[in-house]
Design a protein around this motif. Structure first.
Motif, PDB file in Angstrom:
ATOM      1  N   GLU A  18      -4.538  20.278 -28.602  1.00 58.74           N
ATOM      2  CA  GLU A  18      -5.553  20.451 -28.973  1.00 58.74           C
ATOM      3  C   GLU A  18      -7.059  19.838 -28.899  1.00 58.74           C
ATOM      4  N   GLY A  19      -6.747  18.925 -27.543  1.00 58.42           N
ATOM      5  CA  GLY A  19      -7.735  18.325 -27.224  1.00 58.42           C
ATOM      6  C   GLY A  19      -8.346  16.877 -28.239  1.00 58.42           C
ATOM      7  N   LYS A  20      -6.691  16.455 -29.071  1.00 59.23           N
ATOM      8  CA  LYS A  20      -7.372  15.050 -29.410  1.00 59.23           C
ATOM      9  C   LYS A  20      -6.699  13.520 -28.244  1.00 59.23           C
ATOM     10  N   LEU A  21      -6.116  14.533 -27.726  1.00 57.73           N
ATOM     11  CA  LEU A  21      -5.315  13.537 -26.816  1.00 57.73           C
ATOM     12  C   LEU A  21      -6.089  13.358 -25.202  1.00 57.73           C
ATOM     13  N   LEU A  22      -6.211  12.608 -24.386  1.00 64.33           N
ATOM     14  CA  LEU A  22      -6.279  12.808 -22.857  1.00 64.33           C
ATOM     15  C   LEU A  22      -4.697  13.342 -22.268  1.00 64.33           C
ATOM     16  N   PHE A  23      -4.961  14.386 -21.888  1.00 65.20           N
ATOM     17  CA  PHE A  23      -3.223  15.029 -20.473  1.00 65.20           C
ATOM     18  C   PHE A  23      -3.404  12.970 -20.256  1.00 65.20           C
ATOM     19  N   ASP A  24      -1.841  12.641 -19.631  1.00 65.31           N
ATOM     20  CA  ASP A  24      -2.007  11.256 -18.827  1.00 65.31           C
ATOM     21  C   ASP A  24      -0.385  11.797 -18.603  1.00 65.31           C
ATOM     22  N   PRO A  25       0.095  12.114 -17.097  1.00 65.46           N
ATOM     23  CA  PRO A  25       1.824  12.452 -16.598  1.00 65.46           C
ATOM     24  C   PRO A  25       2.073  11.215 -17.216  1.00 65.46           C
ATOM     25  N   LEU A  26       1.542   9.858 -17.060  1.00 66.81           N
ATOM     26  CA  LEU A  26       2.752   8.415 -17.837  1.00 66.81           C
ATOM     27  C   LEU A  26       3.012   8.480 -19.630  1.00 66.81           C
ATOM     28  N   GLN A  27       2.167   9.245 -19.913  1.00 66.91           N
ATOM     29  CA  GLN A  27       2.682   9.070 -21.744  1.00 66.91           C
ATOM     30  C   GLN A  27       2.892  10.750 -21.604  1.00 66.91           C
ATOM     31  N   GLN A  28       3.486  11.561 -21.623  1.00 69.63           N
ATOM     32  CA  GLN A  28       4.271  12.594 -20.974  1.00 69.63           C
ATOM     33  C   GLN A  28       5.709  12.432 -21.165  1.00 69.63           C
ATOM     34  N   ARG A  29       5.712  11.175 -20.095  1.00 66.11           N
ATOM     35  CA  ARG A  29       7.021  10.947 -19.525  1.00 66.11           C
ATOM     36  C   ARG A  29       7.235   9.990 -20.112  1.00 66.11           C
ATOM     37  N   ALA A  30       6.849   9.301 -20.763  1.00 68.58           N
ATOM     38  CA  ALA A  30       7.229   7.878 -22.164  1.00 68.58           C
ATOM     39  C   ALA A  30       6.994   8.907 -23.087  1.00 68.58           C
ATOM     40  N   ALA A  31       6.499   9.765 -23.195  1.00 72.29           N
ATOM     41  CA  ALA A  31       7.139  11.170 -24.677  1.00 72.29           C
ATOM     42  C   ALA A  31       8.622  11.505 -24.633  1.00 72.29           C
ATOM     43  N   LYS A  32       8.722  11.908 -23.429  1.00 75.65           N
ATOM     44  CA  LYS A  32      10.102  12.510 -22.083  1.00 75.65           C
ATOM     45  C   LYS A  32      10.774  11.540 -23.054  1.00 75.65           C
ATOM     46  N   LYS A  33      10.926  10.078 -23.112  1.00 82.03           N
ATOM     47  CA  LYS A  33      12.027   9.228 -22.570  1.00 82.03           C
ATOM     48  C   LYS A  33      11.780   9.209 -24.458  1.00 82.03           C
ATOM     49  N   LEU A  34      11.226   8.710 -25.357  1.00 83.45           N
ATOM     50  CA  LEU A  34      10.677   8.750 -26.485  1.00 83.45           C
ATOM     51  C   LEU A  34      12.020   9.401 -27.362  1.00 83.45           C
ATOM     52  N   THR A  35      11.415  10.444 -26.677  1.00 79.70           N
ATOM     53  CA  THR A  35      12.317  12.187 -28.052  1.00 79.70           C
ATOM     54  C   THR A  35      13.398  11.751 -27.591  1.00 79.70           C
ATOM     55  N   ARG A  36      14.368  11.438 -25.788  1.00 81.20           N
ATOM     56  CA  ARG A  36      15.608  10.688 -25.873  1.00 81.20           C
ATOM     57  C   ARG A  36      15.965   9.715 -27.017  1.00 81.20           C
ATOM     58  N   LEU A  37      15.546   8.873 -26.915  1.00 79.47           N
ATOM     59  CA  LEU A  37      15.651   8.330 -28.007  1.00 79.47           C
ATOM     60  C   LEU A  37      15.232   8.142 -29.453  1.00 79.47           C
ATOM     61  N   GLN A  38      14.395   8.938 -29.329  1.00 79.75           N
ATOM     62  CA  GLN A  38      14.751   9.016 -30.585  1.00 79.75           C
ATOM     63  C   GLN A  38      15.962  10.548 -31.414  1.00 79.75           C
ATOM     64  N   LEU A  39      16.352  11.126 -30.940  1.00 84.11           N
ATOM     65  CA  LEU A  39      17.350  11.809 -30.792  1.00 84.11           C
ATOM     66  C   LEU A  39      19.404  11.017 -30.734  1.00 84.11           C
ATOM     67  N   ALA A  40      19.124  10.008 -30.102  1.00 84.55           N
ATOM     68  CA  ALA A  40      20.380   9.401 -30.590  1.00 84.55           C
ATOM     69  C   ALA A  40      20.045   8.996 -30.825  1.00 84.55           C
ATOM     70  N   LEU A  41      18.891   7.734 -31.751  1.00 90.10           N
ATOM     71  CA  LEU A  41      18.560   7.240 -32.693  1.00 90.10           C
ATOM     72  C   LEU A  41      19.046   8.184 -34.505  1.00 90.10           C
ATOM     73  N   ARG A  42      18.717   9.634 -34.050  1.00 89.69           N
ATOM     74  CA  ARG A  42      19.904  10.276 -34.989  1.00 89.69           C
ATOM     75  C   ARG A  42      21.286  10.670 -35.968  1.00 89.69           C
ATOM     76  N   GLU A  43      21.588  10.279 -34.352  1.00 92.31           N
ATOM     77  CA  GLU A  43      23.268  10.280 -34.327  1.00 92.31           C
ATOM     78  C   GLU A  43      24.100   8.883 -34.237  1.00 92.31           C
ATOM     79  N   TYR A  44      23.189   7.910 -33.786  1.00 97.30           N
ATOM     80  CA  TYR A  44      23.450   6.442 -33.764  1.00 97.30           C
ATOM     81  C   TYR A  44      24.152   6.351 -34.848  1.00 97.30           C
TER      82      TYR A  44
END
Length: 146
Positions: A18-44
């Motif tokens: 939507e153009g609200k954020l600038l694409f950054d491959p490092l932030q995308q990688r962080a978002a992937k890791k945080l999503t894994r953490l987010q899912l792990a915490l839902r099951e923790y």
């Protein structure tokens, strides 16, 4: 009212598209890791972790107590011997030798008992705990969102 769960990576990509954020491959990688953490915490289940930890601590305390009792009974047996003379060809042991060997044996026994009891009961001392991480990047790339 319960909020709908949205994986962080999905929200990050939506805001980039939507153009609200600038694409950054490092932030995308962080978002992937945080999503894994987010899912792990839902099951923790922290309560289950604490129960298993308490069980392991109880087993270790029981083993220490048994080791103390064995040490006391062996001390009583050796003091009622033949006046302290040794019938073997080994030199007499010093008090520090005995303490060192006893503490090494106790540590090995606790470790072995904990490992065998833990594996027999399905309890692991290596209980996985979700980990976080540090996020950095340029202005406007989504650090606050993440």
């Amino acid at each position: 009212t319960k909020q709908q769960f949205t994986p962080l990576l999905q929200e990050y990509e939506r805001q980039v598209n939507e153009g609200k954020l600038l694409f950054d491959p490092l932030q995308q990688r962080a978002a992937k890791k945080l999503t894994r953490l987010q899912l792990a915490l839902r099951e923790y289940d922290h309560a289950a972790f604490l129960e298993r930890l308490e069980l392991l601590e109880r087993l270790e305390e029981e083993e220490k107590e048994q080791q103390k009792q064995r040490q006391c009974s062996s001390d009583e047996g050796s003091s009622s011997g033949s006046g302290g003379s040794s019938s073997s060809n080994h030199p007499p042991q010093t008090s520090s030798d005995v303490k060192s060997k006893t503490s090494e044996a106790a540590a090995a026994a606790v470790e072995q008992k904990t490992a065998s009891t833990a594996s027999a009961s399905g309890v692991s001392s290596n209980i996985p705990i979700p980990r976080g991480f540090y996020i950095y990047g340029d202005v406007g790339t989504g650090k606050s969102l993440l």
